[in-house]
Design a protein around this motif. Sequence first.
Motif, mmCIF file in Angstrom:
data_model
loop_
_atom_site.group_PDB
_atom_site.id
_atom_site.type_symbol
_atom_site.label_atom_id
_atom_site.label_comp_id
_atom_site.label_asym_id
_atom_site.label_seq_id
_atom_site.Cartn_x
_atom_site.Cartn_y
_atom_site.Cartn_z
ATOM 1 N N LEU A 133 0.819 -1.204 0.000
ATOM 2 C CA LEU A 133 0.000 0.000 0.000
ATOM 3 C C LEU A 133 0.861 1.264 0.000
ATOM 4 C CD1 LEU A 133 -2.740 -1.085 2.559
ATOM 5 C CD2 LEU A 133 -3.024 -0.806 0.087
ATOM 6 N N ALA A 134 1.916 1.255 0.794
ATOM 7 C CA ALA A 134 2.807 2.419 0.840
ATOM 8 C C ALA A 134 3.482 2.637 -0.507
ATOM 9 C CB ALA A 134 3.858 2.233 1.935
ATOM 10 N N SER A 135 3.887 1.556 -1.144
ATOM 11 C CA SER A 135 4.528 1.664 -2.463
ATOM 12 C C SER A 135 3.566 2.260 -3.477
ATOM 13 C CB SER A 135 5.001 0.283 -2.923
ATOM 14 O OG SER A 135 5.937 -0.262 -2.021
ATOM 15 N N ASN A 136 2.326 1.775 -3.482
ATOM 16 C CA ASN A 136 1.319 2.317 -4.391
ATOM 17 C C ASN A 136 1.071 3.798 -4.125
ATOM 18 O OD1 ASN A 136 -0.879 -0.616 -4.659
ATOM 19 N ND2 ASN A 136 1.115 -0.181 -5.571
ATOM 20 N N ALA A 137 0.984 4.181 -2.848
ATOM 21 C CA ALA A 137 0.708 5.569 -2.486
ATOM 22 C C ALA A 137 1.831 6.494 -2.924
ATOM 23 C CB ALA A 137 0.478 5.682 -0.983
ATOM 24 N N LEU A 138 3.052 5.955 -3.021
ATOM 25 C CA LEU A 138 4.197 6.748 -3.477
ATOM 26 C C LEU A 138 4.341 6.738 -4.991
ATOM 27 C CD1 LEU A 138 6.886 5.809 -0.793
ATOM 28 C CD2 LEU A 138 5.964 8.099 -1.226
ATOM 29 N N GLY A 139 3.451 6.005 -5.683
ATOM 30 C CA GLY A 139 3.487 5.997 -7.141
ATOM 31 C C GLY A 139 4.227 4.828 -7.752
ATOM 32 N N PHE A 140 4.542 3.822 -6.951
ATOM 33 C CA PHE A 140 5.255 2.650 -7.453
ATOM 34 C C PHE A 140 4.324 1.443 -7.545
ATOM 35 C CE2 PHE A 140 8.524 5.269 -5.430
ATOM 36 C CZ PHE A 140 9.426 5.395 -6.477
ATOM 37 N N ALA A 141 4.727 0.487 -8.348
ATOM 38 C CA ALA A 141 4.020 -0.784 -8.450
ATOM 39 C C ALA A 141 4.693 -1.785 -7.523
ATOM 40 C CB ALA A 141 4.048 -1.296 -9.889
#
Length: 209
Positions: free
Chosen positions: A145-153
């Motif tokens: 979730l944190a990765s997605n929120a930062l714009g990463f897959a």
Amino acid sequence: MTLLNKSPEMCERLAAANPSEEMLTILLRRRSLTVKDMIGPGPSQDEIDLILTIGSRVPDHKKQVPWRFLTIEGDARHKAGEKLRSIFVKNNPDTDNDLLDFEQNLLTRAPLVIAVISTATPDNPKVPEWEQILTAGAVCQNILLASNALGFAGQWLSEWYAYDDEFLAHLGLSKDERIAGFIYIGTAGKEPAERGRPDIKELTQKWQG
């Protein structure tokens, strides 16, 4: 000031209940992207630190912290890949070079791999082992979730090397530690396709006493 630049102390002052349409959108749209569709760049060191900080903000009965992290990036991915190849060819001596090359490059499929290591112990007098294991799984989900929120897959994988004793020892795990997941993180090379989701009504019963 962005969250990336806030101290943990500042974040602690946020309300426990904090309505957020943006968070609901992220949760409703969360989707893993297969590693074959990931490209660079990966997270910066500051972003990695934030991802791991958020990863650690999970329910943790008695504050046991039954997990730890191992980040694998840059040339270290190739060094780990050499070990993967040697183990695979030892266990599969008739394997052709194309497959060996594929196995050797497993950890290079994304710019960053985070190994979430479960340090759960069965003889813990405070917390059952099962609860400790569940906590490590929650860490993996928070990292995604944190990765997605930062714009990463991101993609949470546990392929054969997650269960290979020789490779785990090579990574520095003790015999009592296990891999909760290898979390691959990178930039999305394409948009992930949606997949079928379960019917919540079919999975839910209301207990009537």
